[in-house]
Design an enzyme around this catalytic site. Structure first.
Site, short mmCIF file in Angstrom:
data_model
loop_
_atom_site.label_atom_id
_atom_site.label_comp_id
_atom_site.label_asym_id
_atom_site.label_seq_id
_atom_site.Cartn_x
_atom_site.Cartn_y
_atom_site.Cartn_z
N LYS A 1 55.04 35.49 38.41
CA LYS A 1 54.82 35.36 36.96
C LYS A 1 55.70 34.28 36.33
CE LYS A 1 52.52 39.63 36.02
NZ LYS A 1 52.20 40.67 35.09
N LYS B 1 44.48 39.00 43.64
CA LYS B 1 43.97 40.25 43.07
C LYS B 1 43.25 39.99 41.74
CE LYS B 1 47.77 42.01 40.31
NZ LYS B 1 47.55 42.92 39.22
N LYS C 1 44.22 40.85 34.81
CA LYS C 1 43.96 40.63 33.39
C LYS C 1 44.41 39.25 32.96
CE LYS C 1 46.05 44.53 32.44
NZ LYS C 1 46.74 45.60 31.71
P1 ATP Z 1 48.20 41.47 35.33
O1 ATP Z 1 47.30 41.15 36.46
O2 ATP Z 1 47.96 40.68 34.12
O3 ATP Z 1 49.64 41.53 35.76
P2 ATP Z 1 47.27 43.99 35.83
O4 ATP Z 1 45.82 43.77 35.84
O5 ATP Z 1 48.05 44.08 37.08
O6 ATP Z 1 47.88 42.91 34.91
P3 ATP Z 1 48.65 46.34 34.85
O7 ATP Z 1 48.60 46.94 33.52
O8 ATP Z 1 49.90 45.68 35.23
O9 ATP Z 1 47.48 45.30 34.98
O10 ATP Z 1 48.25 47.40 35.93
C1 ATP Z 1 47.75 48.69 35.68
C2 ATP Z 1 47.49 49.40 36.99
O11 ATP Z 1 46.37 48.80 37.65
C3 ATP Z 1 48.64 49.32 38.00
O12 ATP Z 1 48.78 50.56 38.63
C4 ATP Z 1 48.19 48.28 38.97
O13 ATP Z 1 48.74 48.48 40.23
C5 ATP Z 1 46.70 48.48 38.98
N1 ATP Z 1 46.00 47.24 39.32
C6 ATP Z 1 46.08 46.06 38.69
N2 ATP Z 1 45.30 45.13 39.25
C7 ATP Z 1 44.68 45.75 40.29
C8 ATP Z 1 43.72 45.34 41.25
N3 ATP Z 1 43.24 44.11 41.28
N4 ATP Z 1 43.31 46.23 42.17
C9 ATP Z 1 43.77 47.49 42.15
N5 ATP Z 1 44.66 47.96 41.26
C10 ATP Z 1 45.13 47.12 40.34
#
Ligand code: ATP
Ligand code: LTN
Length: 329
Positions: A112, A193, A196
């Site tokens: 990040k 992955k 968001k």
């Molecule tokens: P960013 O990608 O912007 O960091 P994020 O999509 O990871 O955000 P978070 O709010 O940090 O979102 O994550 C919420 C939950 O979703 C966490 O438990 C995280 O592990 C899970 N998660 C996030 N992205 C994925 C993914 N691509 N596949 C499975 N689980 C995910």
């Protein structure tokens, strides 16, 4: 005795199917048996610049999606992180326990912070706030996606170090990481992955995307060379990811899907996948729509959640302050 479960999701952007399959779906299962707290971690969102209006909206939207996904406020405590002041307070005490060296090894910070003009010190200490979230509630189990493994390990280390230094204070939490679907990859690039914060929204299917948008995104999703639909994470990362999504939404096994599409091309598979996802999200979207017609209901749930969570947090903070030598007045 039921176990204490804690997890959090950041209110940044709209949640996507990676968040849903990797995290939230497990929450709805866990709440049946366990004592669950589900948190919208707005303080974590502030580690990168946020527009205040957007943050406030996203916080409520995330809470709405929690409930629409089937989190039942009668069974689980749903609340906003900042509404319980003890999160930030405990984070300070834990910042005095965590070391610069171990934070410097966090891969998410490296990802990040690369290519950013400025990076807040809070982004660096982000995992300590996460440890505070978890340890504050004497959590047994933390259900998260695979990307949070390292942060969970750090939370355990911090808990153990504190306990060793000051005497038994925190429970040492266990991660609960889902197998299939714990890491949903981006639709535009299967080597990263679904996220968001990815640059293009073709990367992800958001939980509130309309059926047409879902169809368009799946149509445009990258595939691999060849034309056969089969599961091979190494050589067919993109198709394997799409098959995982299909499997998780339909309940069909990967083998069943493979058989169904034997001899057919990517086109047929993607068309059906789009319908599987549209149907899979329909109930959630319907409930979200209903909830948005009564905003006060959501606020009441969050307020009640803050009170319940605050009462537990207060106990832990009392103990922590006593242990480290804070004067009680
Ligand atoms: P960013 O990608 O912007 O960091 P994020 O999509 O990871 O955000 P978070 O709010 O940090 O979102 O994550 C919420 C939950 O979703 C966490 O438990 C995280 O592990 C899970 N998660 C996030 N992205 C994925 C993914 N691509 N596949 C499975 N689980 C995910
Ligand atoms: N860092 C997590 C969100 C998060 C969390 C938590 C998850 C903050 N506090 C406590 C579980 C428990 C993320 O980015 N997914």
């Amino acid at each position: 005795m039921s176990r204490r479960v804690f997890s959090g999701v950041q209110p940044t952007g709209t949640l996507h199917i990676g968040n849903y399959l990797g995290a939230i779906q497990q929450f709805t299962e866990l709440q049946q048996e366990e004592d669950c707290l589900f948190c919208i971690v707005d303080l974590h969102a502030l580690t990168v610049p946020q527009d205040p209006v957007v943050l406030r909206e996203a916080t409520l939207k995330t809470a709405g999606i929690y409930l629409a996904s089937g989190i039942d406020p009668k069974k689980a405590t749903v609340f906003i992180q900042s509404s319980v002041g003890a999160h930030a307070e405990l984070a300070w005490f834990l910042n005095c326990i965590a070391t610069f060296g171990e934070l410097n090894r966090m891969t998410q910070f490296k990802e990040k912070s690369t290519n950013q003009e400025t990076v807040s010190s809070a982004l660096f200490t982000y995992p300590v706030l996460m440890a505070a979230d978890i340890l504050l509630y004497q959590t047994d189990v933390v259900p998260v996606g695979d990307d949070q493994k390292q942060h969970l390990e750090l939370s355990r280390d911090i808990a153990q170090r504190f306990n060793h230094r000051y005497g038994e204070t925190f429970k040492v939490p266990e991660p609960k990481i889902l197998g299939v679907g714990s890491r949903i990859m981006g639709l535009d690039d299967a080597s990263k992955k679904m996220s968001k914060s990815a640059d293009t929204d073709l990367n992800r299917i958001e939980l509130l995307d309309s059926p047409d948008v879902i169809r368009k995104k799946i149509k445009r999703a990258v595939t691999d060379s060849g034309r056969d639909v089969y599961y091979d994470e190494e050589n067919k990362a993109a198709v394997s990811n799409l098959m995982t999504i299909y499997s998780r939404f339909s309940g069909d096994s990967l083998d069943t899907i493979q058989e169904r599409y034997a001899g057919k091309g990517y086109g047929d598979f993607k068309k059906d996948l789009a319908e599987v996802v549209v149907e899979g999200l329909r109930p959630l979207q319907g409930r979200y729509e209903e909830l948005s017609r009564e905003p006060q209901y959501l606020l009441d749930i969050l307020k009640e959640g803050a009170e319940k969570a605050g009462a537990i947090a207060e106990q832990t903070m009392k103990d922590v302050k006593e242990k480290v030598g804070i004067v009680r007045l």
